[in-house]
Design a protein around this motif. Structure first.
Motif, PDB file in Angstrom:
ATOM      1  N   UNK A 146       0.640  -0.975   0.013  1.00  0.00           N
ATOM      2  CA  UNK A 146       0.143   0.049   0.195  1.00  0.00           C
ATOM      3  C   UNK A 146       0.873   1.381   0.034  1.00  0.00           C
ATOM      4  N   UNK A 147       0.119   2.173   0.223  1.00  0.00           N
ATOM      5  CA  UNK A 147       0.895   3.723   0.115  1.00  0.00           C
ATOM      6  C   UNK A 147       1.199   4.462   1.803  1.00  0.00           C
ATOM      7  N   UNK A 148       2.010   5.070   1.607  1.00  0.00           N
ATOM      8  CA  UNK A 148       2.238   5.970   2.864  1.00  0.00           C
ATOM      9  C   UNK A 148       0.947   6.735   3.136  1.00  0.00           C
ATOM     10  N   UNK A 149       0.479   6.785   4.487  1.00  0.00           N
ATOM     11  CA  UNK A 149      -0.506   7.810   4.853  1.00  0.00           C
ATOM     12  C   UNK A 149       0.131   9.232   4.836  1.00  0.00           C
ATOM     13  N   UNK A 150      -0.743  10.169   4.763  1.00  0.00           N
ATOM     14  CA  UNK A 150      -0.069  11.705   4.911  1.00  0.00           C
ATOM     15  C   UNK A 150       0.551  11.982   6.212  1.00  0.00           C
ATOM     16  N   UNK A 151       1.163  13.044   6.363  1.00  0.00           N
ATOM     17  CA  UNK A 151       1.447  13.443   7.848  1.00  0.00           C
ATOM     18  C   UNK A 151       3.144  12.959   7.805  1.00  0.00           C
ATOM     19  N   UNK A 152       3.373  12.987   9.110  1.00  0.00           N
ATOM     20  CA  UNK A 152       4.822  12.642   9.482  1.00  0.00           C
ATOM     21  C   UNK A 152       4.846  11.067   9.568  1.00  0.00           C
TER      22      UNK A 152
END
Length: 634
Positions: A265-271
């Protein structure tokens, strides 16, 4: 650690004010600079002595052209360059963050979410790099920066175009040993799959704190990469399966970056989910940057670079540091905190270069077993024929009348009337270590041991360079053909850096027999084992413990022998010959090509027990494992 600018360092490179020296190496020096808009950049300036020939500059231009196409979210983009300057240079965006190798040293093992985020970001970066036609070839923790929102891949210093251009590298095994792929360790052709193997090693290091193949010496490390399976028991179970897939010895079996992303999957937003101290360090660096950029020396510029002028102008350099000091009577410096900051650069995102062709007399890497496995011995010998056939050799003067065919052990058989020549490449050199007195490109030409072989002549060259005693061996009949054999052998040695590749790339000959079963799986069966196999050649691997296990590959005719079929389970059949007490022979037909069979041969010798039933049970277990590791036949 950063160093102040030296007296001979430039004050300006293009439109960038230089601030400090980050390092220097064989290719050039790396400086920290500030651009017209205040951005910090890492600038690599190429050494002048590397630019004597046009080809190097052309190669530099070609590689930069490709690198500027890499502009993904997780790479450090090239933002400026001047190929036509007296000393070409390239500037890449500075990445604010912490080097992954430092994070691993201080905080490993990293938590599972951090390793997964690292894998996603690096898979995206590799997708972008490969889409630009590049292979990074040196993906390691020191070349990854952990920024606040995800990882960044930096330092394309030994990247190369994934093509066959005459300006690309000669094939040297460049890279950092612990993170090389088997192809790099064995000096085989490099593909994007090599970066995936490096990614797997990097992720194991992040998840456990230890590189999976690292050993006390580089030689052992490279051996582990090529022949040993990593211990992944300390890798968290939820990560283990897909990391193991990245570490497959066969590059064709490794996932692509896209397949990894489909799974992860993909990285979530934010840090990004880095350990808290990493984010604290990044915030501290940001505070230090504000002081640096406010410095007048960080923002002064006098011109734009050659890139913005159509690459027509050279680098604008008003003077050296020494000249500036003379005018201003003061030293250029940086705030004290910069020493911590610039450790994160490590030449961030600097020049995409390729190793220049070696100059005359410069040593080229010798071909290894991987190249010899892929060789076409007949084509290699044909290109090495002398201008004329010696009189009395028994071979026809018209070489077009000779017949050439692939022989057993994937060698070459040459016939002309009653005369014959057998060539074996990458196999054991069973010849006297005392030479004939002749040499081929510095290699002693070896002869037979003096035993009576009849009307036959043996010649060979040991290419192992380490007492491994493998190389090229000739057997020629009649013995009057010895002069011809020695001439062809000399020609093959002279052209050993231009070995023709066999057109059938699906052949069993290209498989490394030692890679079929790792030492860790053999040791419980026949151990204790030494750290390395007793014998390793292109198509043979021998381990000696309480029993002896020999794996080799042969090319045989279709005619059968006295062996009987044996069912190994799961629909897999082999042929077994247990007629010798204490020794079990197993053959597995990998595939049939024309009138020949490519065969995996296994011999287990019960050196101590002599128990035929036990020995054959061990042989069947080993054979099933080895068959499972073979590439799918084509």
């Amino acid at each position: 650690m950063t160093q102040p600018l030296g007296p001979d360092d430039p004050v300006m490179i293009g439109g960038y004010r230089t601030l400090a020296k980050l390092g220097a190496g064989g290719m050039g020096r790396v400086l920290l600079g500030a651009g017209p808009d205040g951005r910090l950049v890492a600038i690599k300036q190429i050494h002048a002595h590397l630019l004597d020939g046009y080809e190097y500059r052309a190669r530099f231009r070609q590689e930069i052209s490709a690198s500027t196409r890499v502009s993904g979210a997780f790479t450090a983009p090239v933002i400026d360059f001047d190929v036509d300057a007296a000393q070409p240079w390239l500037a890449s965006a500075f990445m604010l963050g912490v080097p992954l190798d430092r994070v691993i040293a201080e905080h490993a093992p990293l938590p599972v979410p951090a390793v997964r985020a690292l894998a996603v970001g690096l898979a995206v970066a590799l997708h972008d790099i490969h889409a630009a036609g590049l292979v990074h070839r040196d993906l390691k923790p020191a070349n990854v920066i952990l920024a606040a929102d995800g990882p960044r891949v930096i330092d394309f210093g030994i990247a190369k175009l994934n093509d066959a251009s005459g300006l690309t590298e000669t094939g040297a095994a460049l890279g950092s040993p612990a993170y090389m792929s088997p192809e790099q360790a064995l000096a085989e052709p490099i593909t994007p799959a090599s970066d995936i193997f490096a990614l797997g090693s990097l992720l194991v290091t992040a998840a456990t704190g230890a590189a999976p193949f690292a050993a006390p010496s580089m030689a052992y490390t490279l051996f582990n990469i090529a022949h040993s399976e990593p211990d992944l028991s300390r890798v968290p179970e939820q990560l283990r399966g897909w990391i193991a897939a990245c570490l497959h010895k066969d590059p064709r079996q490794r996932p692509t970056p896209g397949q990894l992303l489909d799974h992860l999957g993909r990285l979530p937003g934010g840090d990004a989910p880095w350990p808290a101290p990493v984010h604290e360090s990044i915030r501290a660096q940001a505070g230090q940057l504000s002081g640096i950029v406010a410095s007048p020396y960080a923002t002064q510029v006098i011109s734009r670079s050659g890139r913005h002028a159509g690459l027509a102008t050279g680098t604008a350099r008003p003077g050296t540091v020494a000249a500036l000091r003379a005018r201003r009577g003061r030293r250029l410096g940086l705030v004290a905190g910069l020493a911590v900051l610039v450790l994160t650069l490590v030449a961030a995102g600097i020049a995409v270069l390729v190793k220049p062709e070696p100059a005359a007399g410069q040593h080229l890497p010798e071909p290894g077993l991987a190249q010899l496995r892929a060789a076409d011995p007949c084509a290699w010998a044909r290109q090495s024929l002398p201008a004329s056939v010696p009189d009395g050799s028994g071979f026809a003067a018209d070489t077009s009348s000779w017949t050439w065919a692939q022989g057993d052990e994937f060698g070459c058989e040459v016939k002309s009337g009653d005369a014959s020549l057998w060539i074996k490449v990458g196999e054991s050199i069973n010849l006297a270590s005392t030479a004939t007195g002749a040499t081929a490109d510095g290699f002693p030409i070896l002869a037979d041991t003096g035993a009576a072989y009849g009307d036959v002549c043996y010649r060979g060259v040991d290419l192992s360079g380490s007492g491994g005693k493998w190389g090229i061996q000739f057997q020629v009949h009649p013995s009057t053909s010895c002069v011809l054999a020695q001439q062809i052998l000399s020609g093959m040695i002279t052209t050993r850096h231009r070995i023709p590749v066999h057109p059938d790339r699906a052949t069993l000959a290209e498989v490394d027999p030692c890679a079929l079963i790792p030492r860790e799986q053999l040791d419980p069966l026949i151990g204790p084992l030494p750290q390395q196999p007793t014998t390793v050649t292109a198509h043979t691997c021998v381990w000696d413990g309480t029993d002896s296990v020999r794996t080799d590959f042969e090319l045989l005719g279709k005619s059968g022998g006295s062996s009987s079929p044996v069912d190994l389970g799961d629909g897999v059949q082999a042929l077994i010959d247990d007629s010798d007490d204490g020794v079990c022979y197993l053959d597995y037909v990998y595939r049939t090509v024309g009138d020949n069979r490519e065969v995996l041969n296994l011999i287990v010798d019960g050196l101590q027990s002599g128990d035929k039933t036990k020995v054959c049970a061990t042989a069947e277990t080993i054979m099933k494992t080895e068959i499972g590791r073979l590439p799918k036949p084509k």
